[in-house]
Write an enzyme that holds these catalytic residues in place. Structure first.
Site: not given
Ligand code: SF4
Ligand code: SF4
Lengths: 518, 128
Positions: A131, A395, A399, A421, A456, A480-482, A497
Site C-alpha cells: 500500500c 589494585s 609505583i 605513568h 605535571t 589523557i591516558s591515565g 588507565t
C-alpha cells in the site's frame, strides 16, 4: 469567593481586572490579601526558559505514490517515525546527523524554523509495502503546507529548580550553561516570582485542560509533566527544588517566533527556549496570598554540578531576590550570577497574556482534573549491572616517585615496570604531580635532569568512591591516558588507565597519542 | 583607544611596538593576538597623552591600524536576553539593565571571547 464562570463573564464585558504576578506581589504588599482578592480577577504568570523536554508532532500528508516513512530527517535532524505512515515526532534535543553541525543545529532549531514560516528540507526513508510502495522522498515542507504541527512538551515549566555552581578545577559545560571552575559563576533558571507553578504551588486552579499561553499561541495543559513530584521540602508553600512539572500542547501554526527559540547550550546540546504563561484566577483569599509570593520568599538551593552523580551536594540555600542582584556569596567569595531564562521575555509573556485577557481574546478554563499535589515522587533508574567504583578495580602495587628524583632513575622505573605513568608524591605519600614516559622523553631531549622541572603539577585525579564510568568520561574529556587514584587526604592509592577502564566497561576510551598504556 | 593592528610578514620580527612604547610613554595592552610567520594581527588598547603620535609612528613603519569602537557586537534579533553570558565575563562588561535586557559595554570588553562561545543563540560576534 469568585468562580471561573464569573471571571469569564467579566472578561466578556471587558471588566476583568488582570495583573501580572510581579504586580500582584506589590499590590498585596500594599493593600493586603483581602482587598486584593476582591479587586483582582486574574494573575498572569510567565517564563521564558530552556526546556529540553519539548518537541512536535508533525503530519506531512501523503505523497503520490504514497510512502510509509520509517526514518525522517528535517534539515538533517532525525525525527522519530515509528508512528503511522506520515507522522513523526521531532524532539528538541535531537542533534544533527551531520557530525560537522552536530550540536549547533538540532530539533529545537528546526521547530523555530518551522514557526518562522521557513521552508525545511524533508528526507524520508521507507522499506516499501503493497500500500506504500515509495522508498525515498526528498522534498521541502513548511508549516503552512503540512497538515498538523502540534507542539507537545512532556515536561515544561519546572516549579522551581536547582541553582548551579562548579567546585572543580575545570570548566563544565552543562544544561545549566557554562560553569566556570572554582565557584567562578552561578547560574539559575527559574523566573522566580513570575514563574507559573510557583504562583499556585498546590495546583488549586491548574490542571488538565487549563488554557495557557504557549509560545505566543493559546495552548493547553495536558496534565502533569514527566518527573512531576509533589512531596519534597517546601518553604512558604513553595517547593525548594524542581517538584511540579507540566505536559503542554499547542498549535505551532498559531505560534509567534518572538516567544520560542532554538538554542544550543555550549558543548551540551540543542534545547528549546519556550515562552509559557498561565493565568491564575483569583478565586479566594488563599489563592491571592499564594500569587503574592515575592522573590525573597522563594528558596532554592545552590548545587555543586562538579559532582556528576544523581545526588549532588548542596552548597547553600538562597532565594531569587539574592540571585537577581547579580552576585552571591559562597565561602566568603563574591560570585557573579547568570539567569539562564530570560526574565525580560518572561515579563513579556505575562504582559501579553494579560493584554489578551483584557481585550477579551482569551478566556479562562476550569481544569477537568487538577494536577496532583501529593503522592508523586520521582523514582531513580536503578542499573541492574551496578556501576563499578574506582575502589573495586583490582589494585596493583602502586609505583611512585619523588620530586627530587633524577630523570634517568625515573626513566628506568618506567621501563622496568613497563608503565607509562608515575604519580609523584611527597614523603607522606601525598600526590604532588604526575609524570608520563612522554614527559621523560621530552626532558631528555631538552637536557633537563630534575623531575620537579618536568612533572605535571595540575593532576586530574580519580577518587576511590567515584564510578568508573565517571572516570571514563574524565579521561576522554581531558584527553589523557591515565590518572592516579587518591583517598580523601590526597594519598595515592593506585593508578587507573584508559585500558583498565576499557577492560572493565567494555568501552573504548581514547587515549593520548594512541599509545598503549600499562 | 582600542584598535586592530595588522602586520605584514616583513615586519613581524621588528621591534616597532616596543620602540613606540618607549618613545611615547604609552600604556599598551594586548587583548588578542594571532601572529604567524606570514604576518598577523593584534587587538590592542593604547592609551596615554601621546596616543595619536604613537599611532602615527607605528603606521609610518608599516603597521596598519584600524581603530574600533566596538570589540564585540550583540545581534538584537538573535539575543533573547537570557543572561547566560553575564556571569562569564571576566571583566564584568556584560550587565543586566533595569528592564532586564542584557547589554555589553564595549569600553570594558577585552575581547576574551568567552561570551561568544557560551551564548546559546550565538548572538555575539567579534568585530575584526
Ligand atoms: S547569552 Fe546570548 S542570548 Fe543570552 S543574553 Fe547573552 S547574548 Fe543574549
Ligand atoms: S568578549 Fe570577553 S570581555 Fe568582552 S564582553 Fe565577552 S566575555 Fe566580556
Amino acid at each position: 469567593m469568585k468562580t471561573v464562570k464569573e471571571i469569564n463573564q467579566k472578561i466578556e464585558n471587558g471588566e476583568a481586572v488582570v495583573v501580572t504576578a510581579a504586580e500582584m506581589t506589590r499590590i498585596v504588599a500594599e493593600e493586603g490579601t483581602k482587598k486584593a482578592a476582591e479587586e483582582i480577577d486574574v494573575v498572569t504568570t510567565g517564563t521564558f526558559g530552556a526546556m529540553c523536554s519539548s518537541g512536535a508532532f508533525l503530519n506531512f500528508g501523503h505523497s503520490d505514490p504514497p510512502i510509509k516513512m520509517t526514518k525522517t530527517y528535517l534539515n538533517g535532524v532525525e525525527a522519530y517515525s515509528g508512528l503511522a505512515a506520515v507522522d513523526s515526532y521531532l524532539g528538541a534535543t535531537q542533534i544533527n546527523q551531520n557530525p560537522e553541525i552536530g550540536l549547533d543545529y538540532g530539533g529545537a532549531h528546526v521547530i523555530e524554523e518551522l514557526i518562522r514560516g521557513n521552508e525545511v528540507e524533508l528526507v524520508a526513508e521507507a522499506y516499501g509495502t503493497d500500500c506504500y510502495p515509495l522508498k525515498n522522498i526528498e522534498t521541502s515542507i513548511s508549516l503552512e503546507k503540512i497538515n498538523q504541527a502540534t507542539m507537545v512538551n512532556p515536561r515544561n515549566c519546572y516549579q522551581n529548580y536547582a541553582v548551579a555552581v562548579n567546585s572543580t578545577e575545570e570548566t563544565l559545560y552543562t544544561y545549566m550553561g557554562t560553569l566556570l571552575p572554582n565557584f567562578g559563576n552561578v547560574t539559575y533558571s527559574s523566573a522566580g516570582e513570575l514563574s507559573p507553578l510557583i504562583n499556585d504551588p498546590y495546583f488549586q486552579t491548574i490542571g488538565m485542560g487549563t488554557r495557557i499561553f504557549l509560545c505566543g499561541a493559546q495552548g493547553y495543559i495536558m496534565g502533569e509533566g514527566t518527573q512531576h513530584s509533589t512531596d519534597g521540602e517546601r518553604r512558604n508553600g513553595v517547593p525548594t527544588g524542581s517538584a511540579g512539572t507540566l505536559m503542554l500542547k499547542g498549535d505551532m501554526k498559531q505560534m509567534d517566533p518572538d516567544f520560542v527559540r532554538g538554542a544550543t547550550m555550549p558543548k551540551y546540546g540543542p534545547t528549546l527556549y519556550v515562552g509559557a504563561g498561565i493565568p491564575i484566577p483569583v478565586l479566594n483569599e488563599d489563592i491571592a496570598a499564594r500569587t503574592a509570593i515575592s522573590d525573597e520568599n522563594i528558596t532554592c538551593k545552590i548545587i555543586d554540578y562538579g559532582v556528576s552523580r544523581r545526588s549532588r551536594p548542596v552548597i547553600r540555600e538562597t532565594n531569587y531576590a539574592e540571585l537577581k542582584t547579580g552576585k552571591i556569596e559562597i565561602n566568603g567569595m563574591e560570585i557573579p550570577t547568570s539567569p539562564l531564562s530570560s526574565y525580560k521575555r518572561a515579563k513579556m509573556v505575562a504582559e501579553e497574556l494579560k493584554s489578551w485577557i483584557e481585550k477579551g481574546d482569551f478566556f479562562l478554563s476550569e481544569p477537568l482534573i487538577n494536577l496532583p499535589n501529593r503522592g508523586h515522587v520521582v523514582n531513580p533508574l536503578e542499573i541492574t549491572r551496578p556501576s563499578r567504583l574506582v575502589k573495586d578495580i583490582e589494585s596493583k602495587t602502586v609505583i611512585i616517585t619523588h620530586p627530587d628524583d633524577q630523570i634517568k632513575d625515573v626513566a628506568r622505573k618506567l621501563v622496568d615496570n613497563n608503565i607509562n605513568h608515575l604519580p609523584v608524591v611527597d614523603n607522606n605519600g601525598i600526590l604532588e604531580g604526575i609524570v608520563t614516559s612522554w614527559d621523560i622523553a621530552d626532558a631528555v631531549a631538552k637536557g633537563k635532569t630534575k623531575l620537579a622541572e618536568v612533572m605535571t603539577r595540575k593532576v586530574v585525579i580519580a577518587r576511590e568512591d567515584e564510578p568508573v564510568d565517571v572516570i571514563a568520561r574524565r579521561i576522554d574529556k581531558n584527553n589523557i591516558s591515565g590518572l592516579p587514584i587518591v583517598d580523601k587526604d590526597n594519598k595515592v592509592k593506585g593508578i587507573i588507565t584508559a585500558e583498565d577502564i576499557s577492560r572493565l566497561i567494555g568501552e573504548n576510551v581514547e587515549n593520548e597519542n594512541g599509545e598503549e598504556s600499562l | 583607544m582600542k584598535a586592530w593592528l595588522r602586520f605584514l610578514p616583513s615586519i613581524v620580527n621588528k621591534a616597532i611596538m616596543s620602540d613606540a612604547i618607549k618613545l611615547f610613554d604609552i600604556d599598551f595592552n594586548i587583548l588578542r593576538a594571532h601572529i604567524t610567520p606570514r604576518g598577523g594581527k593584534m587587538l590592542v588598547e593604547i592609551s596615554g597623552p601621546q596616543e595619536t603620535e604613537c599611532v602615527n609612528y607605528i603606521e609610518e613603519r608599516g603597521i596598519q591600524v584600524t581603530p574600533i569602537m566596538k570589540v564585540v557586537k550583540k545581534e538584537a534579533e538573535k539575543c533573547i536576553d537570557c543572561g547566560a553570558c553575564v556571569s562569564l565575563c571576566p571583566v564584568r562588561a556584560i550587565c543586566v539593565q533595569d528592564d532586564w535586557g542584557i547589554d555589553i559595554d564595549n569600553q570594558i570588553c577585552i575581547a576574551c571571547g568567552f561570551c561568544i562561545n557560551s551564548c546559546p543563540t550565538k548572538a555575539i560576534i567579534l568585530i575584526e
